[in-house]
Design a protein around this motif. Structure first.
Motif, PDB file in Angstrom:
ATOM      1  N   PHE A 138      -6.279  -3.894   5.493  1.00  0.00           N
ATOM      2  CA  PHE A 138      -5.708  -2.665   6.050  1.00  0.00           C
ATOM      3  C   PHE A 138      -4.609  -3.039   7.037  1.00  0.00           C
ATOM      4  N   ASN A 139      -3.560  -3.674   6.536  1.00  0.00           N
ATOM      5  CA  ASN A 139      -2.472  -4.122   7.393  1.00  0.00           C
ATOM      6  C   ASN A 139      -1.146  -3.624   6.830  1.00  0.00           C
ATOM      7  N   LYS A 140      -0.971  -2.316   6.841  1.00  0.00           N
ATOM      8  CA  LYS A 140       0.281  -1.733   6.385  1.00  0.00           C
ATOM      9  C   LYS A 140       1.137  -1.388   7.600  1.00  0.00           C
ATOM     10  N   THR A 141       2.404  -1.187   7.375  1.00  0.00           N
ATOM     11  CA  THR A 141       3.304  -0.807   8.462  1.00  0.00           C
ATOM     12  C   THR A 141       3.204   0.696   8.673  1.00  0.00           C
ATOM     13  N   SER A 142       2.891   1.070   9.897  1.00  0.00           N
ATOM     14  CA  SER A 142       2.685   2.491  10.192  1.00  0.00           C
ATOM     15  C   SER A 142       4.009   3.213  10.400  1.00  0.00           C
ATOM     16  N   THR A 143       3.946   4.519  10.323  1.00  0.00           N
ATOM     17  CA  THR A 143       5.116   5.361  10.572  1.00  0.00           C
ATOM     18  C   THR A 143       5.156   5.729  12.053  1.00  0.00           C
ATOM     19  N   PRO A 144       6.281   6.250  12.557  1.00  0.00           N
ATOM     20  CA  PRO A 144       6.374   6.588  13.982  1.00  0.00           C
ATOM     21  C   PRO A 144       5.382   7.662  14.437  1.00  0.00           C
ATOM     22  N   ASP A 145       4.927   8.514  13.526  1.00  0.00           N
ATOM     23  CA  ASP A 145       4.007   9.571  13.945  1.00  0.00           C
ATOM     24  C   ASP A 145       2.544   9.191  13.717  1.00  0.00           C
ATOM     25  N   ALA A 146       2.259   7.890  13.638  1.00  0.00           N
ATOM     26  CA  ALA A 146       0.891   7.419  13.445  1.00  0.00           C
ATOM     27  C   ALA A 146       0.061   7.671  14.707  1.00  0.00           C
TER      28      ALA A 146
END
Length: 165
Positions: free
Chosen positions: A121-129
């Motif tokens: 579970f190591n994805k790049t998050s979005t700014p509204d995470a």
């Protein structure tokens, strides 16, 4: 003709107009702030994150629990992996709520804070995470992948970052 009755009537009409003007002025000067739709979605997602961690923090859950996940995290090629049961359950939950997640474990090692990001579970998050966390007490822990070997209770923080696209 009774002039006093006319005076009382005029006085009543003037008082009601004065009240209407006061109420109108009060409502015009009041600022009503309603949350935007994205704020509401973030609050809802954050609450779902807390619920996910609460459900997974089950001491009888074996490898599907947070403690089982911490105790049985494996490493391969420099990457950390959660047990298959935990990974499967969290993936199903995230798919059901149509969200993506990043899972991290943090703990204190002497005077510094160590952090492990789990590759499942190591994805790049979005700014509204949104980020939620839960503290877990592990009675004793011997996990060479995390570099923790202790017979004393250890407190670890499990962080879950959630977002939708």
């Amino acid at each position: 003709m009774d002039l006093r009755a006319q005076t009382f009537t005029l006085e009543g009409v003037a008082a009601s107009l004065l009240l209407l003007v006061a109420v109108y002025t009060m409502f015009q000067s009041t600022v009503v702030i309603a949350p935007s739709w994205s704020d509401y979605a973030n609050i809802q997602l954050k609450q779902l994150g807390y619920d996910i961690l609460r459900v997974l923090d089950n001491s009888n859950g074996g490898n599907s629990s947070l403690i089982g996940m911490i105790e049985n995290t494996t490493c391969s090629g420099g990457y950390l992996y959660t047990p298959p049961e935990f990974s499967s359950n969290l993936t199903k939950i995230l798919d059901d709520i149509k969200a993506f997640g990043k899972l991290e474990i943090l703990w204190v090692n002497g005077s510094k804070i160590e952090k492990a990001v789990l590759s499942d579970f190591n994805k790049t998050s979005t700014p509204d995470a949104v980020r939620v966390s839960r503290f877990v007490v592990v009675p004793e822990l011997n996990n060479t992948c995390l570099g923790i070997n202790t017979t004393k209770p250890k407190v670890l923080e499990v962080r879950l970052t959630l977002w939708r696209t």
